[in-house]
Motif scaffolding. Structure first.
Motif, PDB file in Angstrom:
ATOM      1  N   HIS A 242       1.050  -1.232  -0.008  1.00 39.02           N
ATOM      2  CA  HIS A 242      -0.125   0.016   0.199  1.00 39.02           C
ATOM      3  C   HIS A 242       1.026   1.065  -0.113  1.00 39.02           C
ATOM      4  CE1 HIS A 242      -3.578  -2.683   0.567  1.00 39.02           C
ATOM      5  NE2 HIS A 242      -2.548  -2.196   1.694  1.00 39.02           N
ATOM      6  N   LEU A 243       2.019   1.232   1.143  1.00 37.39           N
ATOM      7  CA  LEU A 243       3.066   2.012   0.269  1.00 37.39           C
ATOM      8  C   LEU A 243       3.376   2.229  -0.681  1.00 37.39           C
ATOM      9  CD1 LEU A 243       4.665   1.917   4.096  1.00 37.39           C
ATOM     10  CD2 LEU A 243       2.775   3.327   3.151  1.00 37.39           C
ATOM     11  N   ASP A 244       4.264   1.878  -1.210  1.00 41.81           N
ATOM     12  CA  ASP A 244       4.371   1.440  -2.642  1.00 41.81           C
ATOM     13  C   ASP A 244       3.899   2.369  -3.670  1.00 41.81           C
ATOM     14  OD1 ASP A 244       6.603   0.418  -1.925  1.00 41.81           O
ATOM     15  OD2 ASP A 244       6.110  -1.293  -2.716  1.00 41.81           O
ATOM     16  N   LEU A 263      -6.803   3.902   0.224  1.00 44.34           N
ATOM     17  CA  LEU A 263      -5.876   3.373   0.323  1.00 44.34           C
ATOM     18  C   LEU A 263      -5.812   3.458   2.011  1.00 44.34           C
ATOM     19  CD1 LEU A 263      -2.995   3.724  -2.466  1.00 44.34           C
ATOM     20  CD2 LEU A 263      -4.027   1.623  -1.776  1.00 44.34           C
ATOM     21  N   ILE A 264      -5.507   5.240   1.900  1.00 45.78           N
ATOM     22  CA  ILE A 264      -5.492   4.782   4.445  1.00 45.78           C
ATOM     23  C   ILE A 264      -6.480   4.248   4.769  1.00 45.78           C
ATOM     24  CG2 ILE A 264      -5.500   6.930   5.661  1.00 45.78           C
ATOM     25  CD1 ILE A 264      -3.211   7.147   3.598  1.00 45.78           C
ATOM     26  N   ILE A 294      -0.941   7.579  10.687  1.00 43.01           N
ATOM     27  CA  ILE A 294      -2.381   6.805   9.454  1.00 43.01           C
ATOM     28  C   ILE A 294      -3.445   8.439   9.459  1.00 43.01           C
ATOM     29  CG2 ILE A 294      -3.763   5.786   8.573  1.00 43.01           C
ATOM     30  CD1 ILE A 294      -1.864   3.224   9.047  1.00 43.01           C
ATOM     31  N   GLU A 295      -3.764   8.017  10.654  1.00 43.87           N
ATOM     32  CA  GLU A 295      -4.710   9.354  10.836  1.00 43.87           C
ATOM     33  C   GLU A 295      -4.530  11.115  10.537  1.00 43.87           C
ATOM     34  OE1 GLU A 295      -8.553  10.193  11.242  1.00 43.87           O
ATOM     35  OE2 GLU A 295      -8.006   8.515  10.966  1.00 43.87           O
ATOM     36  N   GLN A 296      -3.550  10.748  10.362  1.00 40.38           N
ATOM     37  CA  GLN A 296      -2.944  12.277  10.144  1.00 40.38           C
ATOM     38  C   GLN A 296      -3.394  12.521   8.991  1.00 40.38           C
ATOM     39  OE1 GLN A 296       1.216  12.373  11.905  1.00 40.38           O
ATOM     40  NE2 GLN A 296       0.227  13.918  13.813  1.00 40.38           N
ATOM     41  N   MET A 297      -2.771  11.689   7.811  1.00 36.84           N
ATOM     42  CA  MET A 297      -2.534  10.690   6.063  1.00 36.84           C
ATOM     43  C   MET A 297      -4.540  11.251   5.939  1.00 36.84           C
ATOM     44  SD  MET A 297       0.086   8.252   5.779  1.00 36.84           S
ATOM     45  CE  MET A 297       0.481   8.028   3.812  1.00 36.84           C
TER      46      MET A 297
END
Length: 305
Positions: A242-244, A263-264, A294-297
């Motif tokens: 997912h990060l990729d 994706l998040i 992840i929540e910040q993203m």
């Protein structure tokens, strides 16, 4: 291709020359046309207009121009006309004043208690009849294009900042995943040793009733079951995938807000599973740190177009 935020603001102004007013003794004085456009995040493209009457006939064309340039966001367009005449007050013609007097007499004939017109009423009505003209479509749309270009530039700058922040967060998540990966083999070995020690103690209490080989096999079986239960290799693999994909989308740019939002959600799912399988405090801490990032993203991704 650039990354665009849905948050932006821009304004544009243009001076309009004096023009003759139909049926008026004087021309409409020179005016200044001002237009503002602002946008915030929204799941879809939501347009709203606050326009003077002179602009109403151009609203459909303005809407078409905006939808051709923007795909998402709650967008508000405001326009206003300001007179350059002294004091900004209209100069009513004699014809208009005669008409107002005649209308007032007719109304008071039927409604004797109706209040007479005040000076402010006359100025307001004069501004409504003589101070308005039909603005050329080219002028209005050119000004709108200028404001849209300014807002897109602002959205691009904000999008670039958000993309840099998201890339920084993906890098931190990778570091946390790399920290978590070697913890599982260490935990499995520690648990295997713990099982063997317990079986050795149990054998001593039962005076050899249980064979050493059986005790060792049972300890290995328990350790294997424990290893399967706490194994997070799949979660870490999916998280890296997912990060990729997030990094690839950010590098590609364009309309990526909805895909990043999905994706998040998947990242959050993997971090939750990682926490539920946690067998030591260190793994729990990693899971919590991941969920904070992840929540910040998630909050920032919701601002991307």
């Amino acid at each position: 291709m650039a990354v665009y935020s849905m948050t932006g603001y821009a304004s544009a102004q243009r001076a309009l020359a004096a023009t003759p007013a139909e049926g008026a003794a004087r021309s409409i004085p020179a005016r200044r046309l001002g237009l503002e456009i602002r946008s915030v995040n929204s799941r879809f493209l939501d347009l709203s207009f606050r326009l003077p009457d002179e602009f109403r006939q151009h609203e459909a064309a303005m809407r078409e121009r905006i939808t051709a340039k923007l795909k998402r966001g709650k967008v508000e367009v405001r326009a206003a006309l300001e007179s350059d005449a002294e004091g900004g007050l209209p100069d009513p013609s004699t014809r208009l004043l005669q008409k107002l007097v005649s209308l007032q007499d007719n109304i008071q004939t039927w409604l004797p208690r109706a209040a007479p017109l005040s000076v402010s009423d006359v100025i307001r009505l004069a501004g409504g009849s003589e101070g308005r003209g039909s603005e050329p479509a080219d002028t209005v749309l050119e000004l709108l294009d200028e404001a849209i270009a300014g807002m897109l530039a602002a959205r691009k700058r904000e999008g670039t900042r958000l993309a840099a922040m998201l890339k920084g967060h993906t890098a931190q998540l990778r570091i946390l995943a790399e920290t978590a990966a070697p913890l599982v083999p260490q935990l499995v070995e520690q648990q295997r040793q713990r099982f063997l020690e317990r079986w050795t103690e149990a054998m001593a209490l039962t005076e050899g009733a249980t064979l050493p080989e059986a005790a060792q096999d049972r300890a290995l079986s328990e350790a294997t079951a424990f290893a399967i239960r706490i194994d997070v290799a799949e979660e870490l693999t999916r998280l890296a995938s997912h990060l990729d994909e997030i990094d690839r989308l950010l590098a590609k740019g364009g309309e990526l807000g909805k895909r990043l939002d999905f994706l998040i959600q998947e990242l959050h799912r993997e971090a939750n599973t990682l926490g539920s399988k946690s067998a030591v405090l260190e793994m729990t801490r990693i899971s919590v740190d991941m969920k904070v990032l992840i929540e910040q993203m998630r909050e920032q991704v919701q601002n991307l177009e």
